[in-house]
Design a protein around this motif. Structure first.
Motif, short mmCIF file in Angstrom:
data_model
loop_
_atom_site.label_atom_id
_atom_site.label_comp_id
_atom_site.label_asym_id
_atom_site.label_seq_id
_atom_site.Cartn_x
_atom_site.Cartn_y
_atom_site.Cartn_z
N THR A 171 0.82 -1.21 0.00
CA THR A 171 0.00 0.00 0.00
C THR A 171 0.86 1.27 0.00
O THR A 171 0.45 2.29 -0.55
N GLY A 172 2.04 1.19 0.62
CA GLY A 172 2.91 2.36 0.65
C GLY A 172 3.46 2.72 -0.71
O GLY A 172 3.60 3.90 -1.05
N ILE A 173 3.77 1.70 -1.51
CA ILE A 173 4.38 1.94 -2.82
C ILE A 173 3.34 1.95 -3.94
O ILE A 173 3.28 2.88 -4.75
N VAL A 174 2.48 0.93 -3.96
CA VAL A 174 1.56 0.75 -5.09
C VAL A 174 0.29 1.57 -4.94
O VAL A 174 -0.27 2.05 -5.94
N THR A 175 -0.20 1.75 -3.70
CA THR A 175 -1.46 2.49 -3.54
C THR A 175 -1.26 3.87 -2.93
O THR A 175 -2.25 4.57 -2.68
N ALA A 176 -0.02 4.26 -2.67
CA ALA A 176 0.25 5.63 -2.23
C ALA A 176 1.33 6.26 -3.10
O ALA A 176 1.12 7.30 -3.71
N GLY A 177 2.48 5.61 -3.18
CA GLY A 177 3.59 6.18 -3.94
C GLY A 177 3.27 6.44 -5.40
O GLY A 177 3.25 7.59 -5.87
N LEU A 178 2.99 5.39 -6.13
CA LEU A 178 2.72 5.53 -7.57
C LEU A 178 1.50 6.40 -7.86
O LEU A 178 1.57 7.32 -8.69
N PRO A 179 0.34 6.16 -7.21
CA PRO A 179 -0.83 6.97 -7.57
C PRO A 179 -0.70 8.44 -7.21
O PRO A 179 -1.20 9.29 -7.95
N TYR A 180 -0.04 8.77 -6.10
CA TYR A 180 0.09 10.19 -5.76
C TYR A 180 1.07 10.89 -6.69
O TYR A 180 0.95 12.11 -6.92
N LEU A 181 2.02 10.16 -7.23
CA LEU A 181 2.86 10.75 -8.28
C LEU A 181 2.02 11.06 -9.51
O LEU A 181 2.11 12.15 -10.09
N LEU A 182 1.20 10.10 -9.92
CA LEU A 182 0.32 10.31 -11.07
C LEU A 182 -0.64 11.47 -10.82
O LEU A 182 -0.89 12.30 -11.71
N PHE A 183 -1.18 11.53 -9.60
CA PHE A 183 -2.13 12.58 -9.26
C PHE A 183 -1.48 13.96 -9.32
O PHE A 183 -2.06 14.92 -9.83
N SER A 184 -0.25 14.06 -8.79
CA SER A 184 0.46 15.34 -8.82
C SER A 184 0.75 15.78 -10.25
O SER A 184 0.64 16.96 -10.59
N LEU A 185 1.14 14.84 -11.09
CA LEU A 185 1.38 15.16 -12.50
C LEU A 185 0.09 15.60 -13.18
O LEU A 185 0.08 16.53 -14.00
N ALA A 186 -1.02 14.95 -12.83
CA ALA A 186 -2.31 15.28 -13.45
C ALA A 186 -2.74 16.70 -13.14
O ALA A 186 -3.38 17.37 -13.96
N LEU A 187 -2.40 17.20 -11.94
CA LEU A 187 -2.85 18.52 -11.53
C LEU A 187 -2.17 19.65 -12.30
O LEU A 187 -2.54 20.81 -12.12
N ARG A 188 -1.22 19.33 -13.14
CA ARG A 188 -0.66 20.33 -14.05
C ARG A 188 -1.59 20.54 -15.25
O ARG A 188 -1.42 21.49 -16.01
N HIS A 189 -2.56 19.64 -15.41
CA HIS A 189 -3.38 19.67 -16.63
C HIS A 189 -4.88 19.84 -16.37
O HIS A 189 -5.62 20.20 -17.29
N ILE A 190 -5.34 19.55 -15.16
CA ILE A 190 -6.77 19.66 -14.85
C ILE A 190 -6.94 20.44 -13.56
O ILE A 190 -5.99 20.65 -12.81
N THR A 191 -8.18 20.88 -13.29
CA THR A 191 -8.45 21.65 -12.08
C THR A 191 -8.46 20.72 -10.86
O THR A 191 -8.75 19.52 -10.98
N PRO A 192 -8.18 21.26 -9.67
CA PRO A 192 -8.22 20.44 -8.46
C PRO A 192 -9.59 19.79 -8.23
O PRO A 192 -9.66 18.62 -7.84
N ALA A 193 -10.66 20.54 -8.45
CA ALA A 193 -12.00 20.00 -8.21
C ALA A 193 -12.27 18.79 -9.10
O ALA A 193 -12.82 17.77 -8.65
#
Length: 306
Positions: free
Chosen positions: A222-244
């Motif tokens: 959960t630390g790597i696969v369900t927190a590490g990787l997805p939060y990296l993806l989420f942070s990258l996504a926020l450069r392209h879409i609104t927070p809401a």
């Protein structure tokens, strides 16, 4: 930087798919490690993962030379992430996993829409609100209908889960504010490092940890696969879409969790849960349509949060 809403949508849905495996991984663990320690060690594991990623990304700056992350933003994001985890676990201990999850996940998009309108001066459209509320209603039906038994609760537990949803929304806005200043791995490393420093002493107040090899494997996963990787993806996504929109698209998480509960854990959800599944999918598709039809977001530094 040129924004790409389609890429942002894909990244968040990818992150949500990974987040959705968290509950199944926790269920398959031995369960000797209490929820507070599980959450704290998950944050610590994710921090170590982000540290390794940050070392590899340190030669690839995002912002123009001289731009630096604000200490206030980093501390704020870390505090939000710690409160999100601790308030959620405390809330579900009081009112049950099903109701607590429904309140925390369901309130997150609503908090994000309100915060974005108030602080960023970016008001989501009426169509966005309609789609989001449909998805939230579906998430509540799916979560409650998928539970084996309902559990009552008190006002304190409900408030804690609402606080969890608010903290997640606030973290998202702060994350986007930093997204164009530093690599995603650096942002997440610093925020999760602060969160771990806060969460570990809080977990220690519940007593010394007791765990098995199965618990450690679940924490690592959960630390790597369900927190590490997805939060990296989420942070990258926020450069392209609104927070809401990012928070609403994260409602794809319970869809994956629902599917795994049926296919892997053999649970038999109520008919209302399947109706909820359809509403979540329909609402998320509506939000995607709105995001892709909207003008590109400003790729520069968002409006001040204060």
């Amino acid at each position: 930087m040129k924004t790409n809403p389609t890429l942002g949508v894909v990244l968040v849905l990818g992150a949500a798919s990974l987040w959705g495996t968290t509950g199944t991984a926790r269920s398959l663990a031995d369960g000797a490690l209490n929820a507070y320690w599980f959450g704290a060690l998950r944050l610590l594991t994710a921090s170590a993962f982000f540290a390794a990623c940050a070392l590899m990304a340190r030669r690839r700056p995002v912002a123009p030379s001289g731009a630096r992350l604000s200490t206030r933003d980093v501390l704020g994001a870390g505090l939000c992430m710690a409160v999100y985890n601790l308030a959620f676990f405390a809330g579900i201990a009081s009112i049950g996993v099903a109701l607590g999850t429904a309140i925390a996940l369901g309130s997150g998009p609503i908090w994000a829409g309100l915060l974005q309108a108030l602080l960023h001066r970016q008001r989501p459209s009426a169509a966005w609100w309609t789609s989001t509320l449909v998805a939230v209603a579906g998430g509540v039906l799916m979560t409650i209908g998928g539970a084996r038994q309902a559990q009552g609760g008190d006002a304190a537990g409900i408030l804690l889960c609402l606080l969890s949803g608010f903290s997640y929304a606030a973290y998202t806005l702060l994350n986007q504010r930093m997204a164009n200043i530093a690599p995603a791995s650096v942002i997440t490393f610093r925020a999760f490092g602060v969160a771990a420093v806060i969460a570990l002493p809080a977990a220690w107040l519940t007593g010394a940890p007791s765990f098995t090899s199965g618990d450690l494997a679940a924490v690592a996963y959960t630390g790597i696969v369900t927190a590490g990787l997805p939060y990296l993806l989420f942070s990258l996504a926020l450069r392209h879409i609104t927070p809401a929109t990012g928070v609403t698209l994260a409602l794809g998480e319970p869809v994956v969790a629902f599917a795994l509960s049926v296919l892997v854990l053999g649970e038999g959800p109520a008919a209302s849960a399947y109706l909820g599944l359809l509403l979540v999918v329909g609402g998320v598709l509506g939000v995607v349509k709105q995001e892709l039809a909207s003008p590109p977001i400003c790729a520069g530094r968002p409006a001040a949060l204060t």
